[in-house]
Design an enzyme around this catalytic site. Structure first.
Site, mmCIF file in Angstrom:
data_model
loop_
_atom_site.group_PDB
_atom_site.id
_atom_site.type_symbol
_atom_site.label_atom_id
_atom_site.label_comp_id
_atom_site.label_asym_id
_atom_site.label_seq_id
_atom_site.Cartn_x
_atom_site.Cartn_y
_atom_site.Cartn_z
ATOM 1 N N SER A 142 0.868 -1.188 0.000
ATOM 2 C CA SER A 142 0.000 0.000 0.000
ATOM 3 C C SER A 142 0.895 1.225 0.000
ATOM 4 O O SER A 142 2.079 1.142 0.378
ATOM 5 C CB SER A 142 -0.846 -0.009 1.274
ATOM 6 N N TYR A 155 -2.606 -1.124 10.384
ATOM 7 C CA TYR A 155 -2.456 -1.280 8.928
ATOM 8 C C TYR A 155 -1.122 -0.706 8.452
ATOM 9 O O TYR A 155 -0.386 -1.340 7.692
ATOM 10 C CB TYR A 155 -3.625 -0.566 8.244
#
Ligand code: NAD
Length: 260
Positions: A142, A155
């Site tokens: 990401s 995350y």
């Protein structure tokens, strides 16, 4: 392009993973899907992809948070498809909350699925790749592997961990025809992003429209969501022979987000 190759794509019943699995099948790879969903819908998905592209498409429902189920999936893939040439670690979850309110069980789940699972799939896949002297490991990380955002501590920690794991595995496998790279997408409008819009609105005390405009797309100079097809095309390039010299990299596909 991938005729005779076998690919395993985790979390491929939805979103980015489904697009990557479909693109690999379209280029001739036999594919093992993984992920949750309605059993009949998944069976139909396998049959449709197989029919469309003339390849074998199967599904294993292992929970990526459970190492014993991951081991079972890896063995099953070799038993059914013969090998794992292309491993795409894509399954991931998100949880949005301020650090002091972050539920510890949600922290554990995000780290288990988004980071620890990759250790397990990779350690099972590498011996076969080393024997065959060819392999591709593609980790869907990401932009949050490179930069942080508030309220996404688990995350961001997991994805930064994926970046380090990617580089380490690349160094360990470079000498025997295996590459390991991470793809770092910006915002892609999948169910994962749809779900976090209300949670981000709550955490920041703003409306859902403001989240899309002022939080998500504010980060991307293009003011466009990245599409699943764009991520899938990059994954296919990294899986191809032309990308044999690309290893240990973090490939941004984020509309300019991390250039800022
Ligand atoms: P999604 O929610 O659409 O799909 C996630 C997939 O993972 C589904 O198939 C789901 O069934 C599966 N999954 C979830 N938990 C699982 C588990 N415990 N075991 C097995 N499968 C599981 O999500 P997405 O947006 O397509 O995200 C895919 C990956 O891309 C994730 O790693 C995510 O972090 C990453 N990513 C997404 C975006 C984005 O904006 N959507 C941006 C950057 C990175």
């Amino acid at each position: 392009m991938f005729n005779g190759k076998s690919a395993l794509v985790t979390g491929s019943t939805s979103g980015i993973g489904l697009a990557v699995a479909s693109a690999l099948a379209a280029r001739g790879a036999n594919v093992m899907l993984n992920g949750f969903g309605d059993a009949d819908a998944i069976r139909e998905l396998c049959q449709t992809l197989a029919r469309q592209h003339g390849v074998r498409v199967e599904h294993h429902g292992a929970d990526m948070g459970k190492p014993d189920e991951i081991a079972e999936m890896m063995e099953h893939t070799v038993a059914v498809l013969g090998k794992v040439d292309i491993l795409v670690n894509n399954a991931g979850i998100q949880f949005v909350a301020p650090i002091d309110e972050f539920p510890p069980e949600q922290w554990d789940a995000v780290i288990a699925i988004n980071l620890v699972a990759l250790f397990h799939t990779i350690r099972h896949a590498v011996p076969g790749m080393r024997r065959r002297r060819w392999g591709r490991i593609i980790n869907i990380a990401s932009a949050h592997a490179l930069v942080a955002s508030p309220f996404k501590s688990a995350y961001v920690a997991a994805k930064h961990g994926v970046a380090g794991l990617t580089k380490t595995v690349a160094l360990e496998t470079a000498a025997f025809g295996v590459t390991c790279n991470a793809i770092c997408p910006g915002y892609v409008r999948t169910p994962l992003v749809e779900k976090q819009i209300p949670a981000t609105a709550k955490a920041r005390g703003i409306t859902e429209e403001q989240v899309v405009r002022d939080v998500l797309l504010a980060a991307q100079p293009t003011k466009q969501f990245v599409t699943v097809e764009q991520v899938a095309a990059l994954a296919c390039f990294l899986a191809g022979d032309e990308a044999a010299s690309i290893t240990g990299t973090l490939q941004s596909i984020d509309g300019g987000w991390t250039a800022q």
